[in-house]
Motif scaffolding. Structure first.
Motif, PDB file in Angstrom:
ATOM      1  N   ASP A   1      -9.347 -11.198  10.463  1.00 27.16           N
ATOM      2  CA  ASP A   1     -10.647 -10.426   9.614  1.00 27.16           C
ATOM      3  C   ASP A   1      -9.638  -8.817   8.691  1.00 27.16           C
ATOM      4  OD1 ASP A   1     -12.641 -11.877  10.080  1.00 27.16           O
ATOM      5  OD2 ASP A   1     -12.710 -10.829  12.068  1.00 27.16           O
ATOM      6  N   PHE A   2      -8.395  -9.178   8.657  1.00 27.33           N
ATOM      7  CA  PHE A   2      -7.879  -8.752   8.087  1.00 27.33           C
ATOM      8  C   PHE A   2      -7.430  -7.985   6.940  1.00 27.33           C
ATOM      9  CE2 PHE A   2      -2.734  -7.213   6.518  1.00 27.33           C
ATOM     10  CZ  PHE A   2      -3.264  -6.052   6.554  1.00 27.33           C
ATOM     11  N   CYS A   3      -7.344  -7.165   6.348  1.00 26.83           N
ATOM     12  CA  CYS A   3      -7.441  -6.725   4.343  1.00 26.83           C
ATOM     13  C   CYS A   3      -6.847  -5.791   4.541  1.00 26.83           C
ATOM     14  CB  CYS A   3      -8.639  -6.651   4.042  1.00 26.83           C
ATOM     15  SG  CYS A   3      -8.752  -6.140   2.366  1.00 26.83           S
ATOM     16  N   ALA A   4      -5.747  -6.008   3.472  1.00 23.51           N
ATOM     17  CA  ALA A   4      -4.660  -5.483   3.354  1.00 23.51           C
ATOM     18  C   ALA A   4      -5.407  -4.135   3.099  1.00 23.51           C
ATOM     19  CB  ALA A   4      -2.847  -5.405   2.565  1.00 23.51           C
ATOM     20  N   SER A   5      -6.629  -3.934   2.075  1.00 21.03           N
ATOM     21  CA  SER A   5      -6.837  -2.451   1.429  1.00 21.03           C
ATOM     22  C   SER A   5      -7.736  -1.914   2.164  1.00 21.03           C
ATOM     23  CB  SER A   5      -8.128  -2.974   0.297  1.00 21.03           C
ATOM     24  OG  SER A   5      -8.456  -3.741   0.988  1.00 21.03           O
ATOM     25  N   PHE A   6      -7.830  -1.931   4.204  1.00 18.52           N
ATOM     26  CA  PHE A   6      -8.332  -0.927   4.731  1.00 18.52           C
ATOM     27  C   PHE A   6      -7.658   0.532   4.409  1.00 18.52           C
ATOM     28  CE2 PHE A   6      -9.466  -5.138   7.272  1.00 18.52           C
ATOM     29  CZ  PHE A   6     -10.827  -5.250   6.761  1.00 18.52           C
ATOM     30  N   ASP A   7      -8.520   1.459   4.398  1.00 18.02           N
ATOM     31  CA  ASP A   7      -8.471   2.565   4.180  1.00 18.02           C
ATOM     32  C   ASP A   7      -7.007   3.219   5.266  1.00 18.02           C
ATOM     33  OD1 ASP A   7      -9.225   2.609   2.174  1.00 18.02           O
ATOM     34  OD2 ASP A   7     -11.094   4.327   3.242  1.00 18.02           O
ATOM     35  N   GLU A   8      -7.499   2.672   6.580  1.00 26.26           N
ATOM     36  CA  GLU A   8      -6.816   3.090   8.052  1.00 26.26           C
ATOM     37  C   GLU A   8      -5.244   2.156   7.958  1.00 26.26           C
ATOM     38  OE1 GLU A   8      -7.243   2.790  13.059  1.00 26.26           O
ATOM     39  OE2 GLU A   8      -8.999   1.987  11.815  1.00 26.26           O
ATOM     40  N   PHE A   9      -5.007   1.445   7.387  1.00 27.69           N
ATOM     41  CA  PHE A   9      -3.894   0.696   7.507  1.00 27.69           C
ATOM     42  C   PHE A   9      -3.621   0.751   6.278  1.00 27.69           C
ATOM     43  CE2 PHE A   9      -1.151  -3.383   5.807  1.00 27.69           C
ATOM     44  CZ  PHE A   9      -0.604  -3.451   6.518  1.00 27.69           C
ATOM     45  N   ARG A  10      -3.876   0.829   4.910  1.00 28.71           N
ATOM     46  CA  ARG A  10      -3.394   1.746   3.713  1.00 28.71           C
ATOM     47  C   ARG A  10      -2.619   2.826   3.611  1.00 28.71           C
ATOM     48  NH1 ARG A  10      -7.265   1.476  -1.080  1.00 28.71           N
ATOM     49  NH2 ARG A  10      -7.529   3.558  -0.646  1.00 28.71           N
ATOM     50  N   ASN A  11      -3.659   3.580   3.779  1.00 30.01           N
ATOM     51  CA  ASN A  11      -3.022   4.877   4.134  1.00 30.01           C
ATOM     52  C   ASN A  11      -1.630   5.691   5.187  1.00 30.01           C
ATOM     53  OD1 ASN A  11      -4.780   5.801   3.274  1.00 30.01           O
ATOM     54  ND2 ASN A  11      -6.052   6.669   4.185  1.00 30.01           N
ATOM     55  N   GLU A  12      -1.340   4.344   5.451  1.00 38.64           N
ATOM     56  CA  GLU A  12       0.036   4.498   6.313  1.00 38.64           C
ATOM     57  C   GLU A  12       0.972   4.276   6.361  1.00 38.64           C
ATOM     58  OE1 GLU A  12       0.165   1.927   9.789  1.00 38.64           O
ATOM     59  OE2 GLU A  12      -1.618   2.540  11.010  1.00 38.64           O
ATOM     60  N   PHE A  13       1.162   3.592   4.638  1.00 38.17           N
ATOM     61  CA  PHE A  13       2.089   3.228   3.619  1.00 38.17           C
ATOM     62  C   PHE A  13       1.785   3.950   2.144  1.00 38.17           C
ATOM     63  CE2 PHE A  13       1.283   0.388   7.018  1.00 38.17           C
ATOM     64  CZ  PHE A  13       2.701  -0.217   7.393  1.00 38.17           C
ATOM     65  N   LYS A  14       0.997   5.415   2.487  1.00 39.34           N
ATOM     66  CA  LYS A  14       1.584   5.033   0.828  1.00 39.34           C
ATOM     67  C   LYS A  14       2.421   6.583   0.587  1.00 39.34           C
ATOM     68  CE  LYS A  14      -3.636   6.538   0.307  1.00 39.34           C
ATOM     69  NZ  LYS A  14      -5.034   7.112  -0.385  1.00 39.34           N
ATOM     70  N   VAL A  15       2.629   7.085  -0.963  1.00 36.15           N
ATOM     71  CA  VAL A  15       4.064   7.451  -0.693  1.00 36.15           C
ATOM     72  C   VAL A  15       3.905   8.948  -0.656  1.00 36.15           C
ATOM     73  CG1 VAL A  15       5.499   7.522  -2.660  1.00 36.15           C
ATOM     74  CG2 VAL A  15       5.100   5.517  -2.414  1.00 36.15           C
TER      75      VAL A  15
END
Length: 854
Positions: free
Chosen positions: A223-237
């Motif tokens: 059920d993982f999606c790379a665009s999930f906010d919680e996950f994506r926000n960790e790797f924003k520039v």
């Protein structure tokens, strides 16, 4: 299976190509085949090709995978080695190979022969959703980046870029070579370049390369999606990646806060002037000139760039925020331009009168243009018929309208600058606050705004078409039910709103930056959101006080008298709905202490909405509010100023109903002044003859002229600058204005004939004692029927103040001292007589000046 696969870049050039072109070709080919098949169907039926899944090696041992294939009803076979590949080739089937490891030799062989290869997560996902297996022209391990369109910038090593592109394809993503509006994410290895700037302007998330690697590590999570906010926000520039900042013109507290924010947002900081700095952040309101010549590589920007970058969650373009030194800086108005340097006393009086008149014109609260009589023009909102002699009732009504108008403007600022932007959809970097947090902070502010907008419009219509018989009370009675509905929900939960703001500001840097940006705007007057939101808490008590004042100046035969009483009662009803438990007992205790300390303190000082802000010890420099040299204590409350002088003789003690003995009152009440009567605060410049002095330009509603009150601060604990700013802030709050700084004027002491020279000298004290003696002797021998005891007390006190001896009760001694007292009061000494004559002349000058103001 290893987590970090070292993929074989056998077709590296193909991987670097824009995958959208290849995808479009596949789509066109599919459409062409579909078209041909449909036209030839009539002539000859095409043979059906069935999809068959081949489980390669480890995939054939996974029971969960086999179960999923049975659910979607797809035939499958198992394959242990590449040698079996030829035997499985059949024109009746389209083979789809399931491989668990996209790095082993079997996968490479299948990839070279252009076989369709998918990973186990794709099959499991299709079984969960009940969908057929997707068609993919490239190996597809999982769908965690399905529907994502990526673009890359800043990568110099081709091998790293090939690896990232391959992983994106394996997770179902699409690559664009050029950046456009269809790109959903930009993967950046630096914070410069055209693609980066476009992404910032469009609000496109800008990601680190680690985002792709970490997403690939989680490829087996169904059920993982790379665009999930919680996950994506960790790797924003982060906004300040590759930036080294320095800060100029900020206080130590602000600088420390900004340095901490810099590190949190991926940047570093160095002292001002370090050659390694990339950006110099300047407080443009403080810094008028840079201390050094900046290099061409150094960006010198305003602080708005700093906070704007944090709010957008991306490094903002520096071009819009460059700091520029003003060639002709706009200096703040100063009354010192009207300094009185001429020796001619008549010219001095004339200039003093003009100075006060100018201040009065700039302070006039009326929002209306010059008026014309009713006979000349029809009444309209652009023309206010002002009575030739303004009645006290009209002046209070005008003040009520002006404060209501200012209050509505404050509410509009809260909604337009804070609430609406926070509620907007599609914010850059995602929502700053959650919807429930926004609701907690602002509550019923929009409803309060709607009600007071209607009240303001009705008051404006009444003022424009003014008549003494017009009813102001009816306006508030008309909207009393609306006030009951809107105010208690907000005021009762104001503390929760305040706590939510503080918590979110600490935990969410973007919200902190959002508040900083708006606080610097002129509409806010450099006030924080909490300071603005407290206005509704203070508004209803202020309206009640104004209506009470209006009732005092309303004739008994006026029908509005009783209506105003009902309106005041309706406001009290609203305030009773507000939670009484919110009162601060400590603030109330401080007010009671003031009441006990000040003899004759008005009872109406005690109010549930009032709180003590500051106490300041001063000396009077003029004849108002008391004689020059008198020790005066100023008690600043949130809506009024209590002025009290030191008592010359303290008598008795005070015993409370509970039997506790309090010390006697050491101060004497002079005047309780609403802060709305203060029109200007004058900061008197420091000179040799004038130290720590300030003045207040005051105009009571029943007076036709301004009064100047001048003081010298005697305590060094509170700096004069802080005291004046504090005073102006609460004056602005009372009249519902945001620009508190505009209330302060800097003036030369000569402009208003203010000086503190010889205030503590023996000669000065003697002259004050003589003046008091003269007043008491004059009163003792006046033609009024003064009691004999009062006459004796006046003579005895005057003797004590001049001679420094204890008063005697012997009548003969009193009469014998009368001649010496009278002779002392009449000594023709120029040094002693000059001060009283100066006070009389100054009083006459101010009287003429304030009369001219009207």
């Amino acid at each position: 299976m290893a987590e970090n696969s070292a993929l074989t870049p056998t077709t590296g050039s193909t991987s670097l190509a824009d995958s959208s072109i290849f995808d479009s070709k596949v789509t066109e080919t599919s459409k062409e085949n579909l078209f041909i098949g449909s036209t030839s169907y009539v002539e000859e039926e095409m043979p059906q090709i069935e999809t068959r899944v081949i489980l390669v090696q480890e995939a054939g041992k996974q029971e969960e995978l086999i179960k999923a294939l049975k659910e979607i009803k797809v035939p499958f076979v198992k394959m242990e080695s590449v040698e079996e590949l030829k035997s499985l080739d059949s024109p009746e089937f389209e083979n789809v190979f399931i491989v668990t490891d996209f790095q082993d030799s079997v996968f490479n062989e299948l990839y070279k022969t252009d076989c369709r290869v998918i990973g186990p997560p794709v099959v499991l996902n299709c079984a969960q959703k009940g969908e057929p297996l997707p068609f993919s022209c490239r190996p597809l391990y999982c769908t965690s980046m399905m529907n994502l369109v990526l673009c890359f910038t800043g990568f110099r090593k081709k091998e790293e870029l090939v690896r990232l592109v391959t992983l994106v394809h394996h997770m179902g993503g699409v690559i664009r070579k050029d950046f456009n509006s269809k790109v959903t994410h930009l993967v950046a290895n630096c914070t410069q370049g055209e693609k980066f700037r476009i992404a910032v302007s469009l609000g496109t998330p800008i990601m680190k390369p680690e985002w792709i690697y970490k997403a690939w590590e989680r490829r087996n999570e169904q059920d993982f999606c790379a665009s999930f906010d919680e996950f994506r926000n960790e790797f924003k520039v982060p906004p300040f990646q590759d930036c080294i900042l320095s800060f100029l013109g900020f206080s130590d507290e602000e600088k420390t806060n900004m340095e901490e924010m810099t590190e949190m947002q991926g940047g570093n900081y160095l002292p001002v002037g370090d050659e390694r700095c990339t950006h110099l952040i300047v407080e443009e309101n403080i810094v008028k000139e840079l201390p050094f010549e900046p290099s061409k590589k150094l960006y010198v920007v305003k602080q708005e760039w700093f906070w704007g970058s944090i709010q957008m969650d991306a490094r903002a373009g520096e071009t819009m925020y460059l700091y520029e030194k003003a060639n002709t800086p706009e200096l703040k108005k100063s009354v010192s331009l009207l300094s009185l340097n001429t020796p001619n006393s008549n010219r001095k009086r004339r200039r003093l009168k003009e100075t006060l008149a100018q201040l009065s014109r700039e302070t006039d609260m009326s929002p209306f243009p010059p008026q014309t009589p009713k006979s000349c023009t029809k009444s309209s909102k652009n023309s206010t018929p002002v009575p030739s002699k303004q009645s006290a009732r009209w002046q209070v009504a005008r003040e009520l309208y002006q404060t209501e108008s200012n209050y509505v403007n404050i509410l509009a600022t809260i909604i337009q600058l804070f609430q609406v932007p926070l509620e907007e959809e599609g914010q850059r970097g995602g929502p700053i606050l959650a919807p429930e947090e926004i609701k907690t902070i602002f509550g019923s502010i929009p409803d309060i705004f709607d009600v007071h907008t209607k009240i303001k419009d009705d008051l404006e219509d009444l003022i424009v078409n003014w008549d003494e018989s017009k009813s102001i009370g009816d306006i508030f009675l008309k909207y009393s039910k609306d006030l009951v509905k809107t105010y208690p929900p907000f005021v009762n939960f104001f503390e929760m709103s305040k706590e939510t703001i503080i918590k979110c500001e600490k935990q969410k840097p973007r919200f902190h930056a959002f508040l900083k940006i708006n606080q610097a705007k002129p509409e806010c007057g450099r006030q924080s959101l909490v300071e603005l939101l407290i206005r509704p808490v203070q508004r209803l008590p202020s309206v009640a006080l104004l209506l009470n004042d209006l009732k005092k100046h309303t004739a008994e035969e006026n029908p509005d008298k009783s209506t105003l009483e009902k309106a005041i009662g309706s406001l009290k009803e609203v305030m009773t709905h507000i939670n009484e438990d919110k009162r601060k007992t400590e603030a109330q205790k401080q007010i009671f202490d003031v009441v006990y300390e000040v003899d004759g303190c008005p009872a109406n000082l005690l109010s549930s909405h009032r709180s003590l802000v500051q106490r300041v010890e001063t000396v009077s420099l003029g004849e108002h509010p008391c004689d020059r040299g008198e020790q005066v204590t100023l008690f600043l409350f949130n809506d009024c100023l209590e002025i009290a002088r030191k008592r010359h003789k303290v008598i008795g003690t005070f015993r409370s109903p509970h039997g506790q003995t309090r010390p006697p009152a050491s101060l004497k009440h002079i005047h309780l002044m609403p802060l709305s009567q203060i029109k200007k605060v004058l900061d008197i410049r420091e000179t040799e003859d004038c130290h720590n002095a300030f003045a207040l330009l005051v105009r009571p509603p029943t007076e036709q002229a301004n009064v100047l009150l001048s003081f010298q601060m005697t305590s060094e604990e509170l700096p004069k600058e802080n005291w004046l700013k504090m005073l102006c802030r609460h004056v602005a709050n009372t009249i519902c204005k945001a620009d508190a700084e505009n209330l302060i004027y800097t003036a030369d002491p000569e402009s208003f004939e203010v000086n503190t020279k010889d205030m503590d000298s023996t000669l000065s004290r003697a002259s004050r004692a003589i003046k008091k003696t003269s007043k008491k002797v004059t009163r003792a021998f006046s033609f009024s029927k003064t009691p004999k005891r009062a006459l004796r007390r006046a003579l005895m006190t005057s003797q004590s103040s001049v001679e420094g001896r204890s008063p005697s009760s012997n009548d003969k001694h009193v009469m014998s001292r009368l001649s010496s007292t009278s002779s002392l009061a009449g000594i023709p000494s120029p040094s002693l007589v000059s001060l009283p004559s100066f006070f009389e002349r100054r009083s006459h000058t101010l009287s003429r000046s304030t009369t001219h103001l009207i």
